[in-house]
Design an enzyme around this catalytic site. Structure first.
Site, PDB file in Angstrom:
ATOM      1  N   CYS A   5       0.832  -1.198   0.000  1.00  0.00           N
ATOM      2  CA  CYS A   5       0.000   0.000   0.000  1.00  0.00           C
ATOM      3  C   CYS A   5       0.877   1.263   0.000  1.00  0.00           C
ATOM      4  O   CYS A   5       1.552   1.548  -0.981  1.00  0.00           O
ATOM      5  CB  CYS A   5      -0.964  -0.046   1.174  1.00  0.00           C
ATOM      6  N   HIS A  31      -3.737  -5.734   1.339  1.00  0.00           N
ATOM      7  CA  HIS A  31      -3.439  -6.051   2.733  1.00  0.00           C
ATOM      8  C   HIS A  31      -4.097  -7.374   3.118  1.00  0.00           C
ATOM      9  O   HIS A  31      -5.090  -7.800   2.520  1.00  0.00           O
ATOM     10  CB  HIS A  31      -4.015  -4.981   3.672  1.00  0.00           C
TER      11      HIS A  31
END
Length: 485
Positions: free
Chosen positions: A331, A428
């Site tokens: 991310c 994630h």
């Protein structure tokens, strides 16, 4: 009528989140329909609900303890710090505003309606709602407009049990002092207390326990020994992040960013027997002997990239790579690995374009549209399926995306450098998938076990419930919840 009880803390980090998770499991396995609730949470470690909304990760764990899917109504107000004085405000799962502390105080009265709406929705579907406070009600300077502790308890008419942390010392003063600073109306809500995190022989505290009962008039609900399996459960926020995990020979190093976010990726790796994970605090060098350097997510990518460089970590990273280390960015960490990060609309601060670490041939442009979704992915190298989530701003494009790390809905996701040593992804939570985790680690030359991470979390929740059944007066807690106010 739905029974309700609120666990508040005599200070921060007394173990409220874990206590609520444990009591949720205690009463759920007794056959009650239980729901967790936290009016206001402050954390950059968020979870995604099935309908694509954000809540605090602690409430997602508490939902798991209840045996239900997480709901936005379990945490209607989530504050995600972006700077020392400001935070993104998430209301019932969606971005509502970005506010500094003083501005947020002015917002609180209108946010109470969302809090009470979510609470009533949970009550309509449950036999028991267990509420978690935030910080401490003893912070009476924050009482006006409060929606997290006594302000909520008064508005919703919920009885309170106060938890104290004996491990840090001064627990008698914590609890008796809380009563001393609260006004009579707030004190009338407190019906009992718990002593948490005791080490040694709890009988040595008998006199102190009795003193608290005598001074406050509140019922003692138990002295809880230190729960040794807490490390097997996902950490709630950066303050709870373990510095090390695992004893294996494959060395994963993680720089602790100033606004580190969604670091639940680390928990399954720390549970791997063939792996050791080291979280490196600011001011310390990244070990150049690392096998994998994992740059985690960030709530403020550009600011954390500057923070990364200020620690000299960019120099350490280059040295580690010369010695053979691989790099994985997730991310915000993925965005940092690219050539540039552009923020033309000033989403993270003043409009700017900054150079990235230049380890991936990709460029990121920050956009105001936030992507929040659960994700089904396939690991391109092994074909292993995994389930995760996305919470991010920005779009990343560039030549290295031709070598994708994952496939999502038939489309390539992530990027890999031409030499295969640097990888990035927006996804994630994928390391919770046992097959993918093993394939990924084996692909890097690490020994990976065949254990189930999810099963380990379940075992820890069961052990936590057993712990509370053995040391807390769960029947008295339920009586307080049923009696109400």
């Amino acid at each position: 009528m739905t029974a309700t009880v609120m666990i508040q803390g005599a200070g921060s980090n007394v173990g409220k989140s874990l206590l609520v998770a444990g009591f949720c499991r205690v009463f759920a396995r007794r056959g009650l329909t239980v729901r967790p609730f936290k009016p206001q949470n402050m954390s950059n470690n968020a979870a995604v609900t099935p309908d694509g909304a954000e809540i605090g990760r602690a409430q997602a764990l508490q939902a798991l303890a209840c045996g239900v899917a997480p709901s936005v109504h379990m945490n209607p107000i989530l504050l995600k710090p972006e700077s020392e004085t400001g935070a993104q405000v998430i209301v019932q799962g969606k971005r509502f505003a970005t506010a500094k502390a003083r501005e947020y105080s002015a917002l609180k009265p209108q946010l109470m309606s969302a809090v009470l709406d979510s609470f009533e929705r949970l009550k309509s579907e449950a036999d028991l709602v267990i509420v978690e406070g935030a910080g401490s009600p003893a912070e009476v300077n924050l009482r006006a407009g409060d929606i997290a502790n006594m302000g909520f308890a008064q508005a919703a008419r919920v009885p309170v049990v106060l938890a104290g942390d004996i491990d840090r010392g001064g627990v008698i003063a914590q609890i008796v002092g809380t009563q001393a600073v609260l006004d009579a109306a707030d004190n009338s809500l407190i019906k009992g207390f718990l002593i948490n995190k005791f080490r040694g022989d709890p009988r040595l505290f008998d006199d102190g326990y009795q003193l608290i009962q005598d001074r406050t008039g509140w019922a003692g609900l138990g002295v809880l020994p230190w729960f040794t399996q807490a490390h097997r459960l996902p950490a709630e926020d950066a303050a709870d992040l373990r510095r090390t995990g695992g004893q294996g020979t494959f060395r994963i190093v993680v720089p602790q960013l100033n606004r580190i976010a969604n670091f639940d990726d680390l928990d399954p790796l720390m549970a791997e027997p063939g792996v050791s994970v080291e979280v490196i605090a600011p001011g310390l060098p990244l070990p150049v002997e690392a096998d994998l350097i994992l740059i985690p997510g960030s709530k403020s990518t550009i600011a954390d990239l500057a923070h990364f460089r200020a620690q000299g970590w960019d120099i350490d990273l280059a040295a580690a790579m010369r010695r053979g280390a691989r790099v994985l960015g997730l991310c915000g960490g993925y965005q940092m690995l690219g050539r540039t990060i552009s923020d033309p609309e000033g989403i993270e601060g003043a409009p700017s374009t900054v150079p990235g670490l230049g380890l991936l041939a990709v460029d990121t442009v920050m956009t105001p549209d936030k992507r929040v979704t659960l994700t089904e992915a396939v690991h391109a190298a092994s074909g292993e399926a995994a389930q995760g989530y996305e919470i991010h701003l920005g779009k990343t494009e560039g030549p290295d995306r031709a070598r994708n790390l994952f496939i999502v809905e038939g489309q390539p996701e992530g990027a890999i450098s031409a030499d295969g040593r640097v990888m990035g992804s927006y996804l994630h939570g994928l390391f919770s998938a046992d097959g993918f985790r093993a394939a990924f680690l084996q692909g890097l030359g690490a020994a990976a076990g065949n254990g189930s991470y999810a099963a380990g979390v379940e075992e820890a929740l069961e052990a936590l419930a057993d712990h509370l059944e053995a040391h807390a007066d769960c029947e008295a807690l339920l009586r307080i919840a049923k009696a109400g106010l």
